[in-house]
Design an enzyme around this catalytic site. Structure first.
Site, PDB file in Angstrom:
ATOM      1  CG  ASP A   1      24.160   8.871 -22.065  1.00 29.73           C
ATOM      2  OD1 ASP A   1      23.425   9.469 -21.249  1.00 29.73           O
ATOM      3  OD2 ASP A   1      24.066   8.998 -23.297  1.00 29.73           O
TER       4      ASP A   1
ATOM      5  CD  GLU B   1      31.863  14.906 -20.723  1.00 31.14           C
ATOM      6  OE1 GLU B   1      31.366  15.919 -20.199  1.00 31.14           O
ATOM      7  OE2 GLU B   1      31.559  14.512 -21.873  1.00 31.14           O
TER       8      GLU B   1
ATOM      9  CG  ASP C   1      25.482  18.823 -24.763  1.00 32.30           C
ATOM     10  OD1 ASP C   1      26.261  19.779 -24.570  1.00 32.30           O
ATOM     11  OD2 ASP C   1      25.877  17.654 -24.905  1.00 32.30           O
TER      12      ASP C   1
ATOM     13  CG  ASP D   1      24.905  30.124 -22.742  1.00 31.94           C
ATOM     14  OD1 ASP D   1      24.941  28.919 -22.402  1.00 31.94           O
ATOM     15  OD2 ASP D   1      24.928  30.494 -23.934  1.00 31.94           O
TER      16      ASP D   1
ATOM     17  CB  THR E   1      31.451  25.811 -15.694  1.00 31.41           C
ATOM     18  OG1 THR E   1      30.863  26.538 -16.761  1.00 31.41           O
ATOM     19  CG2 THR E   1      30.423  25.592 -14.591  1.00 31.41           C
ATOM     20  CD  GLU E   2      36.517  23.791 -17.840  1.00 29.68           C
ATOM     21  OE1 GLU E   2      35.379  23.407 -17.485  1.00 29.68           O
ATOM     22  OE2 GLU E   2      37.562  23.207 -17.502  1.00 29.68           O
ATOM     23  CE1 TYR E   3      31.881  24.029 -23.000  1.00 29.92           C
ATOM     24  CE2 TYR E   3      29.994  25.017 -24.091  1.00 29.92           C
ATOM     25  CZ  TYR E   3      31.039  24.115 -24.087  1.00 29.92           C
ATOM     26  OH  TYR E   3      31.244  23.299 -25.174  1.00 29.92           O
TER      27      TYR E   3
HETATM   28  N1  SAM Z   1      29.827  21.632 -17.588  1.00 26.55           N
HETATM   29  C1  SAM Z   1      30.917  22.093 -18.433  1.00 26.55           C
HETATM   30  C2  SAM Z   1      30.977  23.600 -18.422  1.00 26.55           C
HETATM   31  O1  SAM Z   1      30.007  24.224 -17.975  1.00 26.55           O
HETATM   32  O2  SAM Z   1      32.010  24.163 -18.817  1.00 26.55           O
HETATM   33  C3  SAM Z   1      30.769  21.535 -19.876  1.00 26.55           C
HETATM   34  C4  SAM Z   1      29.579  22.010 -20.646  1.00 26.55           C
HETATM   35  S1  SAM Z   1      29.419  21.184 -22.232  1.00 26.55           S
HETATM   36  C5  SAM Z   1      28.391  22.221 -23.143  1.00 26.55           C
HETATM   37  C6  SAM Z   1      28.305  19.854 -21.823  1.00 26.55           C
HETATM   38  C7  SAM Z   1      29.025  18.567 -21.442  1.00 26.55           C
HETATM   39  O3  SAM Z   1      28.070  17.628 -20.992  1.00 26.55           O
HETATM   40  C8  SAM Z   1      29.761  17.928 -22.604  1.00 26.55           C
HETATM   41  O4  SAM Z   1      31.093  17.645 -22.223  1.00 26.55           O
HETATM   42  C9  SAM Z   1      28.959  16.660 -22.879  1.00 26.55           C
HETATM   43  O5  SAM Z   1      29.763  15.611 -23.379  1.00 26.55           O
HETATM   44  C10 SAM Z   1      28.390  16.347 -21.514  1.00 26.55           C
HETATM   45  N2  SAM Z   1      27.125  15.583 -21.557  1.00 26.55           N
HETATM   46  C11 SAM Z   1      26.036  15.893 -22.287  1.00 26.55           C
HETATM   47  N3  SAM Z   1      25.070  14.982 -22.115  1.00 26.55           N
HETATM   48  C12 SAM Z   1      25.554  14.071 -21.234  1.00 26.55           C
HETATM   49  C13 SAM Z   1      25.026  12.883 -20.667  1.00 26.55           C
HETATM   50  N4  SAM Z   1      23.814  12.438 -20.992  1.00 26.55           N
HETATM   51  N5  SAM Z   1      25.799  12.189 -19.794  1.00 26.55           N
HETATM   52  C14 SAM Z   1      27.052  12.624 -19.493  1.00 26.55           C
HETATM   53  N6  SAM Z   1      27.614  13.733 -20.006  1.00 26.55           N
HETATM   54  C15 SAM Z   1      26.879  14.453 -20.865  1.00 26.55           C
END
Ligand code: SAM
Length: 216
Positions: free
Chosen positions: A95, A68, A117, A153, A191-193
């Site tokens: 990242d 994360e 994202d 989604d 997942t949470e989302y």
């Molecule tokens: N996977 C979880 C869920 O389904 O509930 C969280 C979904 S959230 C929309 C996307 C997560 O991915 C965020 O916490 C974001 O910080 C992380 N994220 C996005 N791009 C990333 C990257 N390049 N490397 C690591 N984490 C990343």
């Protein structure tokens, strides 16, 4: 999702024994980190960690690494792991663009991407975790028969991802536009989302991608 400025999060991350602080130094040595040769499954963008902590509880014979990029989010996964103390779960704050610096060729058996994202602007397409640029990175770190499993989604992101799988030269093993009403739902861990969006009645898309196994 991004909880900015969670007080003391950087200090808590530094103090956590479950977080691997200089993950590049473990490249090629992840079996030693876990103390066994079990397969390694990673989740990129794990958010608060509900999915990966559940999988780690269910499958003690698999080693899990949750990745994360934001301190303010990973802290929630650390709090879960502080309670659970699962020996087969480690966390990395990074990242994922630098993922090839952290895992050796073929070191990872499975990659989970959940509700990544969307980066809706075309000029940001290469930042999407299912872009051809990311598939090229996964191609390096994944075992020959390894899989990428992606849920979202977001139908636009999913359609883009289906095209990128093909563009990257991977096989689409299976896919569904409505996971919860499909044959693939058995054993699905939310997942949470996913819990939030499916409660709102949104269908969940899922694909499984892999490479051609040589000799078949
Ligand atoms: N996977 C979880 C869920 O389904 O509930 C969280 C979904 S959230 C929309 C996307 C997560 O991915 C965020 O916490 C974001 O910080 C992380 N994220 C996005 N791009 C990333 C990257 N390049 N490397 C690591 N984490 C990343």
């Amino acid at each position: 999702m991004r909880l900015r400025n969670v007080k003391g999060s950087r200090e808590k991350i530094s103090a956590s024994a479950f977080v691997i602080h200089e993950p590049e130094q473990q490249k090629g040595n992840w079996s030693e980190v876990f103390g066994n040769d079990n397969p390694i499954h990673i989740e990129i963008g794990m958010g608060k960690g509900q999915f990966i902590t559940t999988l780690a509880q269910q499958n003690p014979e698999i080693n899990y690494i949750g990745i994360e990029k934001f301190s303010s989010v990973i802290i929630r996964a650390i709090e879960k792991q502080d309670e659970l103390q699962l020996p087969n779960l480690k966390l990395i704050r990074m990242d994922a663009e630098a993922i090839e610096e952290v895992f050796e060729k073929g070191e990872v058996a499975r990659i989970y991407l959940n509700f990544s994202d969307p980066w809706p602007k075309d000029r940001h397409a290469k930042r999407r975790l299912t872009s051809r640029q990311f598939f090229a990175r996964y191609n390096t770190i994944l075992k020959e028969d390894g899989q990428v499993i992606f849920k979202t989604d977001n139908r636009e992101l999913f359609d883009f991802s289906l095209e990128e799988v093909v563009e990257a030269g991977w096989n689409l093993e299976n896919h569904t536009f409505d996971l919860h009403n499909s044959e693939y739902v058995e054993g699905n861990v939310m997942t949470e989302y996913e819990a939030k969006f499916s409660a709102e009645g949104k269908p969940i898309n899922r694909l499984v991608a892999s490479r051609e196994v040589k000799g078949e």
